[in-house]
Design a protein around this motif. Sequence first.
Motif, PDB file in Angstrom:
ATOM      1  N   SER A  86       1.333  -1.133   0.091  1.00 32.11           N
ATOM      2  CA  SER A  86      -0.051   0.385   0.117  1.00 32.11           C
ATOM      3  C   SER A  86       1.036   1.241  -0.256  1.00 32.11           C
ATOM      4  O   SER A  86       0.671   2.441  -1.178  1.00 32.11           O
ATOM      5  N   GLU A  87       1.423   1.243   0.819  1.00 35.40           N
ATOM      6  CA  GLU A  87       2.484   2.810   0.978  1.00 35.40           C
ATOM      7  C   GLU A  87       3.184   2.709   0.195  1.00 35.40           C
ATOM      8  O   GLU A  87       3.856   3.952  -0.536  1.00 35.40           O
ATOM      9  N   LEU A  88       4.200   1.382  -0.270  1.00 36.69           N
ATOM     10  CA  LEU A  88       5.291   1.821  -1.362  1.00 36.69           C
ATOM     11  C   LEU A  88       4.679   0.925  -2.553  1.00 36.69           C
ATOM     12  O   LEU A  88       6.274   0.283  -3.218  1.00 36.69           O
ATOM     13  N   ALA A  89       3.555   1.049  -2.948  1.00 32.38           N
ATOM     14  CA  ALA A  89       3.083   0.127  -3.820  1.00 32.38           C
ATOM     15  C   ALA A  89       3.710   0.186  -5.440  1.00 32.38           C
ATOM     16  O   ALA A  89       4.553  -0.675  -6.046  1.00 32.38           O
ATOM     17  N   SER A  90       4.447   1.565  -5.485  1.00 32.14           N
ATOM     18  CA  SER A  90       4.681   2.513  -6.909  1.00 32.14           C
ATOM     19  C   SER A  90       6.751   2.385  -6.989  1.00 32.14           C
ATOM     20  O   SER A  90       7.564   2.480  -7.953  1.00 32.14           O
ATOM     21  N   ALA A  91       7.253   1.959  -5.521  1.00 31.22           N
ATOM     22  CA  ALA A  91       8.449   2.222  -5.959  1.00 31.22           C
ATOM     23  C   ALA A  91       9.536   0.909  -6.670  1.00 31.22           C
ATOM     24  O   ALA A  91      10.351   1.671  -5.937  1.00 31.22           O
ATOM     25  N   PHE A  92       8.684   0.237  -6.194  1.00 32.82           N
ATOM     26  CA  PHE A  92       9.607  -0.995  -7.073  1.00 32.82           C
ATOM     27  C   PHE A  92       9.454  -1.741  -7.878  1.00 32.82           C
ATOM     28  O   PHE A  92       8.001  -1.845  -7.883  1.00 32.82           O
ATOM     29  N   GLU A  93      10.174  -2.461  -9.038  1.00 35.21           N
ATOM     30  CA  GLU A  93       9.907  -3.132 -10.333  1.00 35.21           C
ATOM     31  C   GLU A  93       8.801  -3.879  -9.535  1.00 35.21           C
ATOM     32  O   GLU A  93       7.894  -4.846 -10.146  1.00 35.21           O
ATOM     33  N   GLY A 126      17.555   3.962  -2.945  1.00 31.25           N
ATOM     34  CA  GLY A 126      17.852   3.010  -3.675  1.00 31.25           C
ATOM     35  C   GLY A 126      18.510   3.054  -5.632  1.00 31.25           C
ATOM     36  O   GLY A 126      19.457   2.496  -6.449  1.00 31.25           O
ATOM     37  N   ARG A 127      18.188   4.127  -5.272  1.00 29.47           N
ATOM     38  CA  ARG A 127      17.810   4.047  -7.410  1.00 29.47           C
ATOM     39  C   ARG A 127      19.381   5.465  -7.364  1.00 29.47           C
ATOM     40  O   ARG A 127      19.458   5.832  -8.772  1.00 29.47           O
ATOM     41  N   GLY A 128      19.731   5.919  -6.459  1.00 33.43           N
ATOM     42  CA  GLY A 128      20.503   7.211  -6.132  1.00 33.43           C
ATOM     43  C   GLY A 128      19.774   8.459  -7.388  1.00 33.43           C
ATOM     44  O   GLY A 128      19.036   8.090  -6.977  1.00 33.43           O
ATOM     45  N   HIS A 129      21.012   8.101  -7.820  1.00 33.80           N
ATOM     46  CA  HIS A 129      20.242   9.492  -8.904  1.00 33.80           C
ATOM     47  C   HIS A 129      19.802   9.500 -10.253  1.00 33.80           C
ATOM     48  O   HIS A 129      19.294  10.285 -11.140  1.00 33.80           O
ATOM     49  N   ASP A 130      19.334   8.675 -10.075  1.00 36.59           N
ATOM     50  CA  ASP A 130      18.784   7.852 -11.075  1.00 36.59           C
ATOM     51  C   ASP A 130      17.148   7.341 -11.539  1.00 36.59           C
ATOM     52  O   ASP A 130      17.145   6.202 -11.157  1.00 36.59           O
ATOM     53  N   GLY A 131      16.203   8.183 -11.329  1.00 33.08           N
ATOM     54  CA  GLY A 131      15.023   7.968 -10.606  1.00 33.08           C
ATOM     55  C   GLY A 131      14.346   6.827 -11.344  1.00 33.08           C
ATOM     56  O   GLY A 131      13.553   5.974 -11.659  1.00 33.08           O
ATOM     57  N   ALA A 132      14.829   6.463 -13.386  1.00 40.00           N
ATOM     58  CA  ALA A 132      14.280   5.807 -13.629  1.00 40.00           C
ATOM     59  C   ALA A 132      14.878   4.260 -13.652  1.00 40.00           C
ATOM     60  O   ALA A 132      14.713   3.294 -14.438  1.00 40.00           O
ATOM     61  N   ARG A 133      15.911   4.110 -13.000  1.00 41.13           N
ATOM     62  CA  ARG A 133      16.333   3.160 -12.800  1.00 41.13           C
ATOM     63  C   ARG A 133      15.948   1.611 -12.239  1.00 41.13           C
ATOM     64  O   ARG A 133      15.060   1.964 -11.250  1.00 41.13           O
ATOM     65  N   PRO A 134      15.299   1.019 -12.305  1.00 40.95           N
ATOM     66  CA  PRO A 134      14.901  -0.086 -11.818  1.00 40.95           C
ATOM     67  C   PRO A 134      15.593  -1.047 -10.794  1.00 40.95           C
ATOM     68  O   PRO A 134      17.185  -0.967 -10.863  1.00 40.95           O
ATOM     69  N   LEU A 135      14.592  -0.654  -9.647  1.00 42.89           N
ATOM     70  CA  LEU A 135      14.987  -1.473  -8.291  1.00 42.89           C
ATOM     71  C   LEU A 135      13.520  -2.454  -8.541  1.00 42.89           C
ATOM     72  O   LEU A 135      12.978  -2.365  -8.273  1.00 42.89           O
ATOM     73  N   GLU A 150      16.622  -6.694   1.061  1.00 39.39           N
ATOM     74  CA  GLU A 150      17.674  -6.544   0.441  1.00 39.39           C
ATOM     75  C   GLU A 150      16.943  -6.131  -1.011  1.00 39.39           C
ATOM     76  O   GLU A 150      15.692  -6.070  -1.720  1.00 39.39           O
ATOM     77  N   ASP A 151      18.019  -5.194  -1.427  1.00 34.28           N
ATOM     78  CA  ASP A 151      17.360  -4.355  -3.129  1.00 34.28           C
ATOM     79  C   ASP A 151      18.391  -4.492  -3.845  1.00 34.28           C
ATOM     80  O   ASP A 151      19.803  -4.342  -3.577  1.00 34.28           O
ATOM     81  N   ASP A 152      18.155  -4.236  -4.771  1.00 36.71           N
ATOM     82  CA  ASP A 152      19.669  -4.295  -6.071  1.00 36.71           C
ATOM     83  C   ASP A 152      19.374  -2.912  -6.737  1.00 36.71           C
ATOM     84  O   ASP A 152      20.765  -2.536  -7.614  1.00 36.71           O
ATOM     85  N   GLY A 153      20.041  -2.157  -5.440  1.00 36.31           N
ATOM     86  CA  GLY A 153      20.226  -0.350  -6.273  1.00 36.31           C
ATOM     87  C   GLY A 153      21.252  -0.082  -5.943  1.00 36.31           C
ATOM     88  O   GLY A 153      21.941  -1.387  -6.313  1.00 36.31           O
TER      89      GLY A 153
END
Length: 158
Positions: free
Chosen positions: A30-37, A77-86, A103-106
């Motif tokens: 709910s809170e972070l639904a769009s934060a990760f691919e 996790g994306r650093g400065h690249d907002g389009a980076r998949p996470l 764990e993240d792959d950021g």
Amino acid sequence: ANLIREMPGEASPVVARLGLVAALRQTVTSELASAFEGVTWQVEPEAERRALALPPLVAEVLYAAAREAVRNAARYGRGHDGARPLTLRLTVAWRLGLEVIVEDDGVGVERVGAGAQGSGQGLALHSTMMAVIGGSLAFDSSPGRGTRVSLFLPQGAI
């Protein structure tokens, strides 16, 4: 001692109502639904059963620490690249104690507390609270290989 006195006597309504694992799932969906691919869950039945039996204060401390790790992954996790998949991976296991791994792959971080990556105070506070309940928080990250936060509560502390 002051931290303990300031802690609520009961778990938050969501943790008390749903339990640790389900409360984390709700936060992520709910809170972070769009934060990760993508989000992967690995929850061992024995670990989930034991998590449901945790005392309310212990469940709340674990939930708050795991939520902070998930929020940090989403935020940094994306650093400065907002389009980076996470992607995010959450593991709840029983290893002579309850283990929760976020764990993240950021992009990873060179060190906690550096500049735009935040102050590092959130995880430091949660590490202290984990120690208060007899557990531990371990942080592992390096540039280019993501971040892993491990929460562990030994069987004897439950």
